[in-house]
Design a protein around this motif. Sequence first.
Motif, mmCIF file in Angstrom:
data_model
loop_
_atom_site.group_PDB
_atom_site.id
_atom_site.type_symbol
_atom_site.label_atom_id
_atom_site.label_comp_id
_atom_site.label_asym_id
_atom_site.label_seq_id
_atom_site.Cartn_x
_atom_site.Cartn_y
_atom_site.Cartn_z
ATOM 1 N N MET A 86 1.066 -1.172 0.114
ATOM 2 C CA MET A 86 -0.062 -0.003 0.089
ATOM 3 C C MET A 86 0.848 1.322 -0.069
ATOM 4 O O MET A 86 1.993 1.255 0.664
ATOM 5 C CB MET A 86 -0.893 -0.034 1.307
ATOM 6 N N ALA A 87 0.528 2.063 -0.729
ATOM 7 C CA ALA A 87 1.469 3.333 -0.931
ATOM 8 C C ALA A 87 1.018 4.592 0.275
ATOM 9 O O ALA A 87 -0.036 4.739 0.491
ATOM 10 C CB ALA A 87 1.171 4.159 -2.209
ATOM 11 N N LYS A 88 2.231 4.952 0.713
ATOM 12 C CA LYS A 88 1.770 5.956 1.766
ATOM 13 C C LYS A 88 2.735 7.344 1.487
ATOM 14 O O LYS A 88 3.720 7.043 1.189
ATOM 15 C CB LYS A 88 1.984 5.549 3.265
ATOM 16 N N VAL A 89 2.163 8.474 1.555
ATOM 17 C CA VAL A 89 3.024 9.661 1.443
ATOM 18 C C VAL A 89 3.886 9.875 2.587
ATOM 19 O O VAL A 89 3.180 10.031 3.612
ATOM 20 C CB VAL A 89 2.177 10.606 0.889
ATOM 21 N N ALA A 90 4.964 10.475 2.515
ATOM 22 C CA ALA A 90 5.914 10.423 3.679
ATOM 23 C C ALA A 90 6.600 12.003 3.491
ATOM 24 O O ALA A 90 6.470 12.306 2.540
ATOM 25 C CB ALA A 90 7.053 9.560 3.737
ATOM 26 N N ASP A 91 7.523 12.221 4.488
ATOM 27 C CA ASP A 91 8.411 13.476 4.244
ATOM 28 C C ASP A 91 7.765 14.709 4.328
ATOM 29 O O ASP A 91 7.424 15.358 3.386
ATOM 30 C CB ASP A 91 9.522 13.335 3.272
ATOM 31 N N PHE A 92 7.308 15.056 5.591
ATOM 32 C CA PHE A 92 6.676 16.456 5.651
ATOM 33 C C PHE A 92 7.304 17.693 6.022
ATOM 34 O O PHE A 92 6.949 18.579 6.465
ATOM 35 C CB PHE A 92 5.338 16.204 6.396
ATOM 36 N N GLY A 93 8.709 17.364 5.865
ATOM 37 C CA GLY A 93 9.593 18.301 6.237
ATOM 38 C C GLY A 93 9.467 19.652 5.664
ATOM 39 O O GLY A 93 9.693 20.742 6.186
ATOM 40 N N LEU A 94 8.768 19.876 4.359
ATOM 41 C CA LEU A 94 8.728 21.234 3.526
ATOM 42 C C LEU A 94 7.399 21.498 3.535
ATOM 43 O O LEU A 94 6.939 22.384 3.179
ATOM 44 C CB LEU A 94 9.162 20.982 2.022
ATOM 45 N N SER A 95 6.257 20.542 4.315
ATOM 46 C CA SER A 95 4.999 21.050 4.332
ATOM 47 C C SER A 95 4.564 22.313 4.855
ATOM 48 O O SER A 95 5.196 22.661 6.004
ATOM 49 C CB SER A 95 3.991 19.868 5.017
ATOM 50 N N LEU A 96 3.610 23.014 4.399
ATOM 51 C CA LEU A 96 3.237 24.284 4.888
ATOM 52 C C LEU A 96 1.743 24.260 5.039
ATOM 53 O O LEU A 96 1.139 23.562 4.364
ATOM 54 C CB LEU A 96 3.640 25.406 3.841
ATOM 55 N N THR A 97 1.297 24.962 6.086
ATOM 56 C CA THR A 97 -0.107 25.019 6.147
ATOM 57 C C THR A 97 -0.473 26.478 5.784
ATOM 58 O O THR A 97 -1.788 26.948 5.735
ATOM 59 C CB THR A 97 -0.653 24.683 7.638
ATOM 60 N N ASN A 98 0.251 27.256 5.716
ATOM 61 C CA ASN A 98 0.185 28.772 5.583
ATOM 62 C C ASN A 98 1.167 28.992 4.511
ATOM 63 O O ASN A 98 2.118 29.456 4.656
ATOM 64 C CB ASN A 98 0.352 29.685 6.785
ATOM 65 N N PRO A 99 0.537 29.061 3.228
ATOM 66 C CA PRO A 99 1.340 29.423 1.987
ATOM 67 C C PRO A 99 2.202 30.822 2.097
ATOM 68 O O PRO A 99 3.366 30.979 1.654
ATOM 69 C CB PRO A 99 0.549 29.692 0.840
ATOM 70 N N GLU A 100 1.731 31.749 3.006
ATOM 71 C CA GLU A 100 2.263 32.996 3.156
ATOM 72 C C GLU A 100 3.736 33.065 4.104
ATOM 73 O O GLU A 100 4.245 33.873 4.049
ATOM 74 C CB GLU A 100 1.234 34.335 3.712
ATOM 75 N N ASP A 101 3.684 31.768 4.615
ATOM 76 C CA ASP A 101 4.760 31.689 5.880
ATOM 77 C C ASP A 101 6.093 31.517 5.253
ATOM 78 O O ASP A 101 7.175 31.699 5.468
ATOM 79 C CB ASP A 101 4.589 30.419 6.579
ATOM 80 N N GLU A 102 6.009 31.041 3.831
ATOM 81 C CA GLU A 102 7.327 30.540 3.373
ATOM 82 C C GLU A 102 8.208 31.621 3.037
ATOM 83 O O GLU A 102 7.748 32.658 2.687
ATOM 84 C CB GLU A 102 6.771 29.687 2.126
ATOM 85 N N GLY A 103 9.534 31.485 2.801
ATOM 86 C CA GLY A 103 10.792 32.238 2.534
ATOM 87 C C GLY A 103 10.500 32.745 1.180
ATOM 88 O O GLY A 103 9.574 32.167 0.327
ATOM 89 N N SER A 104 11.571 33.455 0.542
ATOM 90 C CA SER A 104 11.636 33.978 -0.736
ATOM 91 C C SER A 104 12.195 32.754 -1.707
ATOM 92 O O SER A 104 11.987 32.923 -2.787
ATOM 93 C CB SER A 104 12.438 35.028 -0.734
ATOM 94 N N VAL A 105 12.695 31.659 -1.202
ATOM 95 C CA VAL A 105 13.231 30.537 -2.095
ATOM 96 C C VAL A 105 12.257 29.450 -2.048
ATOM 97 O O VAL A 105 11.614 28.940 -1.113
ATOM 98 C CB VAL A 105 14.483 29.970 -1.411
ATOM 99 N N ALA A 106 11.875 29.087 -3.509
ATOM 100 C CA ALA A 106 10.816 28.076 -3.591
ATOM 101 C C ALA A 106 11.660 26.725 -3.213
ATOM 102 O O ALA A 106 12.866 26.439 -3.384
ATOM 103 C CB ALA A 106 10.516 27.962 -5.162
ATOM 104 N N ALA A 107 11.108 25.918 -2.590
ATOM 105 C CA ALA A 107 11.556 24.569 -2.107
ATOM 106 C C ALA A 107 10.832 23.395 -2.845
ATOM 107 O O ALA A 107 9.814 23.500 -3.171
ATOM 108 C CB ALA A 107 11.395 24.329 -0.600
ATOM 109 N N GLY A 108 11.625 22.308 -2.996
ATOM 110 C CA GLY A 108 11.068 21.283 -3.558
ATOM 111 C C GLY A 108 12.185 20.396 -4.071
ATOM 112 O O GLY A 108 13.259 20.523 -3.875
ATOM 113 N N THR A 109 11.853 19.634 -5.141
ATOM 114 C CA THR A 109 12.985 18.988 -5.877
ATOM 115 C C THR A 109 12.969 19.015 -7.264
ATOM 116 O O THR A 109 11.644 19.169 -7.899
ATOM 117 C CB THR A 109 12.435 17.326 -5.475
#
Length: 772
Positions: free
Chosen positions: A599-622
């Motif tokens: 069964m597949a499960k999504v993992a790694d919430f280290g970059l997750s945000l609940t408030n999009p405005e919280d994030e810094g000026s650099v886009a994060a991801g892969t």
Amino acid sequence: MPPPPNSAYLFFLLTLLLCSFSAIASPFSTLAVSQLAPNITLVCALVPSDLLHRYDLNCTRASTGQQFLYRAGATPYGAVAAGNGFLCGLTLPSDKSNSTMRWWAFPDHGNETYEKRIYRGPALAALASGDTHVCGLKGGWPHCWRWKEIKFPPGIEFSDIAVGRNFVCGRKKSGGIGCYGSDMEVTNNVPDGNFSLLAAGTWHACAKSDAGRLTCWGSGAPVPDSDQPDIVSIALGENKTCVLRYNGTVLCWGKGSHPPESLAGEQFLRIQARGDAICGILLLNFSVVCWGNELFLQKHTVYKSVLPGTCSSPASSCVGCVVLPGSGNMCPSGEVICQSCQLDSNTTISLPPSQQIGSGRKRTVFVVLGSVGFILGLLVLLGFLVFRALRKRSNAGVHGSVRSNRRRQPLVMDSSLDGRLGGGTVEEFSLQFVLEITDNFSETHKIGSGSFGAVYRATLPDGREAAIKRANPASAAPFTSRRHEQLSRLDQEQRERAFCSELAVLSRINHKNLVRLLGFCRERGELVLVYEYMANGTLHDNLHRRPMVPSSPLSSWSTRLRLALDAARGIEYLHAYAVPPIIHRDIKSSNILLDEEWMAKVADFGLSLTNPEDEGSVAAGTVGYMDPEYYRLRRLTEKSDVYSFGIVLLELVTGYKAIHRSMEVEGEDGEAEGSTTPRNVVEMAVPYIETDEVARIMDRRVAPASSEEIEAVVYVGYVAAECVQAEGQDRPTMGEVVGALERVYAACSGATAARTESTAGRRVLSRAPSFM
Ligand SMILES: *[C@@H]1O[C@H](CO)[C@@H](O)[C@H](O)[C@H]1NC(C)=O
Ligand SMILES: *[C@@H]1O[C@H](CO)[C@@H](O)[C@H](O)[C@H]1NC(C)=O
Ligand SMILES: *[C@@H]1O[C@H](CO)[C@@H](O)[C@H](O)[C@H]1NC(C)=O
Ligand SMILES: *[C@@H]1O[C@H](CO)[C@@H](O)[C@H](O)[C@H]1NC(C)=O
Ligand SMILES: *[C@@H]1O[C@H](CO)[C@@H](O)[C@H](O)[C@H]1NC(C)=O
Ligand SMILES: *[C@@H]1O[C@H](CO)[C@@H](O)[C@H](O)[C@H]1NC(C)=O
Ligand SMILES: *[C@@H]1O[C@H](CO)[C@@H](O)[C@H](O)[C@H]1NC(C)=O
Ligand SMILES: *[C@@H]1O[C@H](CO)[C@@H](O)[C@H](O)[C@H]1NC(C)=O
Ligand SMILES: *[C@@H]1O[C@H](CO)[C@@H](O)[C@H](O)[C@H]1NC(C)=O
């Protein structure tokens, strides 16, 4: 008797204005009729959606009342067309952006509907459908979709188009008519002369001459028994001819085509016919009523209220026509619905001008009076819709002031959480305990590394297997080159933030397709997260291991589709059901883990945000998974996860990595490391999907697919292509993705199961059911 000078002048002006227009205000329809079989009629129309100013495409099966809903995307459908077994929805954006057209097939049985986008490009000038095909005008050029046999003479330009079963007719710019196709009865009998209106039925076509006469040709064409000079539109079915007159009444010829007693004298805005069914939108209340076959004998009303016409900017298209009162409230701002133009350039001459203009005025007055009640009703409806929209927004929105009052909720949830989630309790472990179960983080326990740090496997005292992630400066570096630069050099603060984010997210969510956090440890600078152990590793490793282990469940399409559905459900939960919504920001195949049951499960919430405005000026991801729009504009929405998930779908379909090196698609090995410059799976796969050649890019390491499986994978390809649209607003929501994948998985696994029974012993298929 010459008309009085003032009317004559007015008339002249109108004629002048109308010269460049055809008689119908809009060459598009919001009503479509489809016949699956002689006794199965589907009536499709744009019906009010939950959201203000929005209309969804709904189809009702006349015999059973069963309804199908096609939710509009970012740009709602403005026009619909249907034939016997298919439906098309076309967007009509008011700005200069491109129109898109979707196509759905109604199979003759079951509830499944197959969908694909068949057009995206500049706005069409007209859209028409026949029993089997749909055609439109690109500029003035006729174009038919999924109909290779039809040929037009080079350079032919039309101002209007009509489609029959085996023919297409067009009104040339000069006013004459040309018909093409294999129906000789129609193509060989095209009348000469100039015409202002054109329509096609199954076997015949009709046109209104500039002199106002209705002329029909082809086989079984019912011949009007008298001159009908006051026609504003024509609808043809199989051996049935109906016309809409200036005063809104309908007149029909052909067996069983007459409107029933209860509808005689009713006024209509538009009529449509298909096969033996004739439907129209009532002027008074925008109800859709149908007649013509026995399905409608008991009940004529199919919809209580629909969008009565296509919306357009007033300046461009209501010239000389009546604006439908109240339509400003139904359309996007600044747009209105134009009614059929009542004054047609040349026919007006054949009528006494006083009567002509007078009846036009009377009609206007009638429409205005008749609509006062309607407008009041609309206002009430509007209020209700605003109320609903606001309520909806406060449930689902991520932005704006609503956020502040939702922020309190997680706290409430957090405190009640531990007790509520059976087995999901997040424990705080001591460092001593963690060191014990991992033998001081020994190499023998180590199973991998991620951006956050090393991962260890251990057994908890209660026997549960656990994966232990340790943020360790020393172990962070080597495996992270793929990740965005900013992340490859996680400093202590960033690790801390990732740790908190992961903890915050995972402690308040519980879903079978999200990896479960068992506990954490934060002591003496160590940041440790303890998860359920996922025995089968990452989707990435399983999918891209070459050669693929022959016994791998990933060598079955139905398992791949199920994994896609699992992951999609996990992400949908984050977006739609977590409060507040969570944006994962790092969806990729290596963050989709597989447990021992696959069964597949999504993992790694280290970059997750609940408030999009919280994030810094650099886009994060892969890199390779990151939404280009987000990367460019730094505007984060759930649609960024949709993009990344689209990449995962493309990996599942093609077997290629998000960024890969390859010479050509047909290459035996699929991937020849180091052969050429790196390529993105989007660039590689989407062109094939858009040209309907998905079969060429399907991962050939999977056992040869049945036709059902090919159909299913092709469909997943469409979904993937939608997900990786350049603009977020064009992408579906995760909810829509889940819906689509559920349908396709059901179709595919149903077929697989059936085939397994009949051809027992086939390697992949006989194994597949154990994973379902
Ligand atoms: C429709 O017609 C087919 C054959 O013409 C028949 O088998 C079927 O029962 C009919 N269905 C209904 C709902 O009348
Ligand atoms: C449209 O279809 C859905 C079912 O798919 C139904 O629940 C809804 O009431 C329909 N809307 C209208 C206006 O008929
Ligand atoms: C179609 O949908 C109806 C209800 O919407 C359901 O009762 C019926 O079983 C479905 N039929 C198939 C073949 O899935
Ligand atoms: C419209 O579509 C064409 C062809 O697909 C594309 O080249 C163009 O960039 C699109 N324009 C817009 C505004 O999206
Ligand atoms: C049709 O209209 C064109 C001008 O648009 C005119 O030149 C031509 O003579 C007309 N033909 C007939 C048969 O009326
Ligand atoms: C319509 O007319 C054609 C030709 O006259 C005939 O072959 C066909 O059976 C008719 N269809 C119906 C439904 O009456
Ligand atoms: C509509 O016009 C026709 C003649 O063009 C006339 O016979 C009919 O009575 C009119 N109906 C209404 C409702 O005005
Ligand atoms: C719409 O109006 C027609 C008559 O003009 C009436 O028969 C029908 O019931 C009305 N529909 C609704 C939903 O009010
Ligand atoms: C209208 O009819 C006149 C002749 O009655 C013809 O000369 C003219 O071209 C027609 N106009 C259009 C727009 O077809």
